[in-house]
Design an enzyme around this catalytic site. Structure first.
Site, PDB file in Angstrom:
ATOM      1  CG  ASN A 135      15.000 -21.717  33.331  1.00  0.00           C
ATOM      2  OD1 ASN A 135      14.784 -21.050  34.336  1.00  0.00           O
ATOM      3  ND2 ASN A 135      16.198 -21.788  32.774  1.00  0.00           N
ATOM      4  CG  HIS A 137      16.570 -19.235  36.733  1.00  0.00           C
ATOM      5  ND1 HIS A 137      17.032 -18.725  35.540  1.00  0.00           N
ATOM      6  CD2 HIS A 137      16.043 -18.159  37.391  1.00  0.00           C
ATOM      7  CE1 HIS A 137      16.793 -17.438  35.486  1.00  0.00           C
ATOM      8  NE2 HIS A 137      16.199 -17.066  36.590  1.00  0.00           N
ATOM      9  CD  GLU A 142      19.674 -20.685  33.834  1.00  0.00           C
ATOM     10  OE1 GLU A 142      18.526 -20.912  34.243  1.00  0.00           O
ATOM     11  OE2 GLU A 142      19.929 -19.761  33.021  1.00  0.00           O
TER      12      GLU A 142
HETATM   13  C1  GLP Z   1      16.608 -13.174  37.097  1.00  0.00           C
HETATM   14  C2  GLP Z   1      17.225 -13.488  38.441  1.00  0.00           C
HETATM   15  C3  GLP Z   1      16.363 -14.398  39.233  1.00  0.00           C
HETATM   16  C4  GLP Z   1      14.934 -13.902  39.228  1.00  0.00           C
HETATM   17  C5  GLP Z   1      14.430 -13.833  37.822  1.00  0.00           C
HETATM   18  C6  GLP Z   1      12.969 -13.450  37.754  1.00  0.00           C
HETATM   19  O1  GLP Z   1      16.776 -14.217  36.194  1.00  0.00           O
HETATM   20  N1  GLP Z   1      18.500 -14.094  38.368  1.00  0.00           N
HETATM   21  O2  GLP Z   1      16.851 -14.454  40.555  1.00  0.00           O
HETATM   22  O3  GLP Z   1      14.175 -14.790  39.968  1.00  0.00           O
HETATM   23  O4  GLP Z   1      15.231 -12.874  37.183  1.00  0.00           O
HETATM   24  O5  GLP Z   1      12.759 -12.193  37.249  1.00  0.00           O
HETATM   25  P1  GLP Z   1      11.348 -11.511  37.178  1.00  0.00           P
HETATM   26  O6  GLP Z   1      10.852 -11.427  38.571  1.00  0.00           O
HETATM   27  O7  GLP Z   1      11.610 -10.178  36.569  1.00  0.00           O
HETATM   28  O8  GLP Z   1      10.496 -12.391  36.331  1.00  0.00           O
END
Ligand code: GLP
Length: 247
Positions: A135, A137, A142
């Site tokens: 989304n 973030h 968020e």
């Molecule tokens: C979590 C963290 C984020 C990160 C996201 C992406 O939600 N809070 O900081 O950017 O994961 O994760 P991935 O790289 O596994 O897609």
């Protein structure tokens, strides 16, 4: 905001690690802003390799993490503290006293938030890596109507809980709350590097690249307000993020 498109996800991780290494060589006591998630594993792998093979020295380097789940302690295999230990802290010669982590298991989460805000106010980050959620973030900021400047305790969106369920046995185990750095900590960093890969990020990356403005409904667009911002993605994601392709 500078865009770098690499041939592969692996090359993206190496490119981001090299940016971090350059900062560390120039400033041996640099404060690194660290992220967790599958997107950043390759960055830590390459930094560890530079430490082993080229003697990149972390003995004075300091670190701070973007976020942590509320309710998970550092021994929980899905806590971000555990992730950092496994992928980075145990792989280089960082000193324990130079590592700042939010304690998601604190009995007083509000006090923990205040401690985090004090740390961020007193310690400007030299280079910060961020991944993004599906989304858009950053950390656990968020989509909202306004950007929240301060670090705080947040409620996670259903989309985030579903996206992060892949790391837990099932969705019900994903914490519903987290402590995250706010946008002030992110825009105050000397350099911010966003790394992303995969089809699930195409919509958010497409919006970020196509819209020159910062919009709190797309938290990663805070990159537009950072003084030295870099987006590192692979060719596959770059193609998928073209107008008309994402979504
Ligand atoms: C979590 C963290 C984020 C990160 C996201 C992406 O939600 N809070 O900081 O950017 O994961 O994760 P991935 O790289 O596994 O897609």
């Amino acid at each position: 905001m500078e865009l770098k498109v690499t041939p592969s996800f692996e090359q993206s991780g190496i490119a981001v690690a090299e940016m971090f290494a350059k900062v560390i060589r120039q400033k041996p006591d640099a404060l690194l802003g660290c992220a967790t998630g599958s997107s950043v594993v390759g960055v830590y792998r390459h930094l560890a390799k530079l430490h082993r093979e080229e003697g990149l020295d972390f003995s004075r380097v300091r670190t701070v993490n973007l976020d942590e789940y509320a309710g998970l302690n550092a021994e929980h295999s899905q806590s971000f503290a555990y992730f950092m230990e496994e992928h980075f802290f145990s792989q280089v010669n960082l000193k324990r006293e130079n590592i700042y982590l939010v304690n998601g298991d604190s009995p007083d989460l509000q006090a923990e938030v205040e401690r985090f805000n004090r740390f961020l106010a007193e310690n400007p980050i030299d280079i910060l890596m961020v991944g993004i959620g599906t989304n858009g973030h950053i950390g656990f900021n968020e989509p909202e109507n306004v950007f929240s400047a301060k670090a705080r305790l947040v409620q996670l969106e259903d989309a985030t809980i579903q996206a992060n369920a892949r790391f837990f046995e099932n969705e019900s185990q994903v914490p519903r709350r987290a402590i995250t750095m706010g946008t002030q900590g992110i825009v105050s960093a000397g350099t911010v590097v966003l790394i992303a890969s995969g089809q699930s990020k195409a919509d958010a990356i497409g919006q970020l690249l196509q819209n020159p403005n910062a919009d709190p409904m797309l938290p990663c667009s805070i990159m537009r307000l950072c003084r030295d911002a870099h987006v590192v993605i692979d060719e596959e994601l770059h193609r998928a993020a073209q107008p008309g392709k994402a979504g």
